[in-house]
Write an enzyme that holds these catalytic residues in place. Structure first.
Site, PDB file in Angstrom:
ATOM      1  N   SER A   1       0.839  -1.203   0.000  1.00  0.00           N
ATOM      2  CA  SER A   1       0.000   0.000   0.000  1.00  0.00           C
ATOM      3  C   SER A   1       0.872   1.251   0.000  1.00  0.00           C
ATOM      4  O   SER A   1       2.025   1.224   0.448  1.00  0.00           O
ATOM      5  CB  SER A   1      -0.886   0.011   1.249  1.00  0.00           C
TER       6      SER A   1
HETATM    7  N1  SAH Z   1      -0.612  -3.969   3.823  1.00  0.00           N
HETATM    8  C1  SAH Z   1      -0.081  -4.793   2.759  1.00  0.00           C
HETATM    9  C2  SAH Z   1      -1.110  -4.892   1.660  1.00  0.00           C
HETATM   10  C3  SAH Z   1      -0.896  -5.988   0.680  1.00  0.00           C
HETATM   11  S1  SAH Z   1      -2.157  -6.068  -0.568  1.00  0.00           S
HETATM   12  C4  SAH Z   1       1.186  -4.153   2.254  1.00  0.00           C
HETATM   13  O1  SAH Z   1       1.260  -2.920   2.299  1.00  0.00           O
HETATM   14  O2  SAH Z   1       2.080  -4.849   1.807  1.00  0.00           O
HETATM   15  C5  SAH Z   1      -3.429  -6.995   0.246  1.00  0.00           C
HETATM   16  C6  SAH Z   1      -3.079  -8.403   0.652  1.00  0.00           C
HETATM   17  O3  SAH Z   1      -4.304  -9.023   1.110  1.00  0.00           O
HETATM   18  C7  SAH Z   1      -2.543  -9.297  -0.450  1.00  0.00           C
HETATM   19  O4  SAH Z   1      -1.289  -9.787  -0.065  1.00  0.00           O
HETATM   20  C8  SAH Z   1      -3.589 -10.417  -0.568  1.00  0.00           C
HETATM   21  O5  SAH Z   1      -3.025 -11.686  -0.857  1.00  0.00           O
HETATM   22  C9  SAH Z   1      -4.229 -10.398   0.804  1.00  0.00           C
HETATM   23  N2  SAH Z   1      -5.587 -10.973   0.883  1.00  0.00           N
HETATM   24  C10 SAH Z   1      -6.627 -10.781   0.041  1.00  0.00           C
HETATM   25  N3  SAH Z   1      -7.701 -11.464   0.450  1.00  0.00           N
HETATM   26  C11 SAH Z   1      -7.345 -12.102   1.605  1.00  0.00           C
HETATM   27  C12 SAH Z   1      -8.031 -12.975   2.517  1.00  0.00           C
HETATM   28  N4  SAH Z   1      -9.298 -13.336   2.328  1.00  0.00           N
HETATM   29  N5  SAH Z   1      -7.343 -13.439   3.591  1.00  0.00           N
HETATM   30  C13 SAH Z   1      -6.040 -13.096   3.793  1.00  0.00           C
HETATM   31  N6  SAH Z   1      -5.344 -12.270   2.970  1.00  0.00           N
HETATM   32  C14 SAH Z   1      -5.980 -11.784   1.883  1.00  0.00           C
END
Ligand code: SAH
Length: 210
Positions: A60
């Site tokens: 993000s």
């Molecule tokens: N805060 C993180 C955001 C990563 S993007 C950063 O800044 O790196 C969002 C993440 O949510 C992804 O890695 C995706 O695989 C995960 N995600 C999506 N749906 C999910 C679910 N149902 N359970 C767990 N993780 C999930």
């Protein structure tokens, strides 16, 4: 360049965008975001943008991380127990680890979680518990939480998140499909109070095989 000056410039940009919490800005100034992206992208780690982390996912933007963390804090200086859905790179998790007693984080993509765990280890962040799997139902065994934060957007807020919120606790997450809104939901003695913060763009919260 990952110089202190580059980081300081990012902090000033966040302030100019309306981030007010000195505590959050101080932590972001110290935490090496370049350690949470691939080496090939490290030179861009202090730009105020999201970046690819593989598997069609993104870290993000610093602005969004700051905004969500500040909102979760509700003006407090620390958090008790926090649940995060979507560990991704682990950057948001690491910031929460500096503020909370304990952070519980769930990620559905194993390879991302493995990398994130290694980063937590290297940075000596010992108050993070990780779980590989679907976080769409929260983590009932570890509830209640003083804060819940999600970096992926479901079409509707899962009721399990609301149930797993402690009294006085707050949930901060995007909701929606084509258009998404960042929500802050606080559990008060009178019930749940919902605020719509701003339009956002997150990856979808996937469940099961989707
Ligand atoms: N805060 C993180 C955001 C990563 S993007 C950063 O800044 O790196 C969002 C993440 O949510 C992804 O890695 C995706 O695989 C995960 N995600 C999506 N749906 C999910 C679910 N149902 N359970 C767990 N993780 C999930």
């Amino acid at each position: 360049m990952t110089s202190l000056r580059t980081r300081a410039r990012l902090i000033e940009a966040l302030r100019a965008q309306g981030i007010r919490s000195d505590l959050v800005l101080e932590i972001m100034k110290e935490l090496p975001r370049h350690r949470f992206v691939d080496e090939a992208l490290a030179s861009r780690a202090y730009e105020n943008t999201s970046l690819p982390i593989g598997f069609s996912q993104t870290i993000s933007s610093p602005y969004m991380v700051a905004r969500m963390t500040e909102t979760l804090l509700q003006g407090r200086q620390s958090l008790g127990r926090v649940l995060e859905i979507g560990t991704g790179s682990g950057y948001q998790t690491a910031i929460l680890a500096r503020l909370a007693d304990a952070v519980y984080t769930i990620e559905r993509i194993d390879a991302l979680l493995t990398r994130a765990r290694w980063r937590f280890h290297r940075l000596r962040l010992l108050n993070i518990t990780t779980r590989h799997g679907d976080g769409a139902n929260g983590w009932p065994e570890q509830a209640p939480f003083d804060g819940i934060i999600a970096a992926a957007a479901p079409a509707e807020i899962p009721v399990s998140f609301l149930h797993q919120l402690a009294l006085g606790g707050r949930l901060v997450m995007p909701r929606g499909t084509a258009t998404q809104t960042l929500l802050a939901i606080t559990r008060t003695p009178e019930g749940y109070v919902q605020e719509e913060l701003e339009p956002v763009t997150f990856v979808p919260m996937l469940s099961g095989d989707r």
